[in-house]
Design a protein around this motif. Sequence first.
Motif, PDB file in Angstrom:
ATOM      1  N   GLN A 206       1.532   4.828   5.974  1.00 26.58           N
ATOM      2  CA  GLN A 206       0.782   4.938   4.730  1.00 26.58           C
ATOM      3  C   GLN A 206      -0.841   4.323   6.211  1.00 26.58           C
ATOM      4  OE1 GLN A 206      -0.271   6.740   1.671  1.00 26.58           O
ATOM      5  NE2 GLN A 206       2.364   6.750   2.200  1.00 26.58           N
TER       6      GLN A 206
ATOM      7  N   VAL B 160      -9.432   0.861  -3.681  1.00 22.58           N
ATOM      8  CA  VAL B 160      -8.175   0.456  -3.481  1.00 22.58           C
ATOM      9  C   VAL B 160      -6.407   0.928  -3.864  1.00 22.58           C
ATOM     10  CG1 VAL B 160      -6.886  -1.083  -0.994  1.00 22.58           C
ATOM     11  CG2 VAL B 160      -9.360  -1.184  -1.605  1.00 22.58           C
ATOM     12  N   TYR B 161      -6.017   1.888  -3.493  1.00 20.79           N
ATOM     13  CA  TYR B 161      -4.776   1.803  -4.054  1.00 20.79           C
ATOM     14  C   TYR B 161      -3.743   1.038  -3.440  1.00 20.79           C
ATOM     15  CZ  TYR B 161      -6.855   5.357  -7.205  1.00 20.79           C
ATOM     16  OH  TYR B 161      -6.975   5.677  -8.123  1.00 20.79           O
ATOM     17  N   TRP B 162      -3.624  -0.188  -3.961  1.00 22.12           N
ATOM     18  CA  TRP B 162      -2.079  -0.887  -3.876  1.00 22.12           C
ATOM     19  C   TRP B 162      -1.127  -1.176  -5.365  1.00 22.12           C
ATOM     20  CZ3 TRP B 162      -1.274  -3.218   0.812  1.00 22.12           C
ATOM     21  CH2 TRP B 162      -2.491  -3.384   1.536  1.00 22.12           C
TER      22      TRP B 162
ATOM     23  N   LYS C  80       1.216  -1.226  -0.146  1.00 22.34           N
ATOM     24  CA  LYS C  80       0.394  -0.078   0.097  1.00 22.34           C
ATOM     25  C   LYS C  80       0.871   1.080  -0.538  1.00 22.34           C
ATOM     26  CE  LYS C  80      -3.852   1.996   2.371  1.00 22.34           C
ATOM     27  NZ  LYS C  80      -5.056   1.917   1.478  1.00 22.34           N
TER      28      LYS C  80
ATOM     29  N   ALA D  49       5.396   2.006   2.616  1.00 27.23           N
ATOM     30  CA  ALA D  49       3.231   1.352   3.313  1.00 27.23           C
ATOM     31  C   ALA D  49       3.185   1.150   4.576  1.00 27.23           C
ATOM     32  CB  ALA D  49       3.493   0.007   2.353  1.00 27.23           C
TER      33      ALA D  49
END
Length: 111
Positions: A96, A71-73, A46, A93
Motif C-alpha cells: 500500500q 487515514v485507513y488503518w 495499513k 500493508a
Amino acid sequence: MPTVDDLRRLSLALPGAHEVTYKGNPWFNVGKKTFALVLDGRVILKLDRGHQELLFEIRPETFRKFPVATVYWSWVEIARLDDAELADLVLEAWSQIVPKKVSRPYLASLP
C-alpha cells in the motif's frame, strides 16, 4: 499464534523496509511511510481500503478500524491469525505504501 517478533521478521524481510522506534514502539517503514506498527500492545496495519472494510464486517473480533478519520488503518488482533495470514497482511500493508514499480516485480517474483 503470531507475535510482534513475527511481525518484525516479516516486515523487515520486505524490500526497503526498516524499523524505527516511536515512543518505545516498533514502527515498520519504507522511507518515511509506515505500513505496520505496534501501539499500546496492538498491531496496526495499513490495508487496502476495500479489503479492510470487508474484514471489519466479517471478522470484527479480529479487525477494527483505527480511529483516525482521514487515514485507513486496521487494528489487528494478531493472536487470532495464523502465520500465513499475518504474512499476507504484512505484504498487503507494505504494498500500500511502496511505488508500484517496486511492489509489482516483488509480488510477481513470489511463489
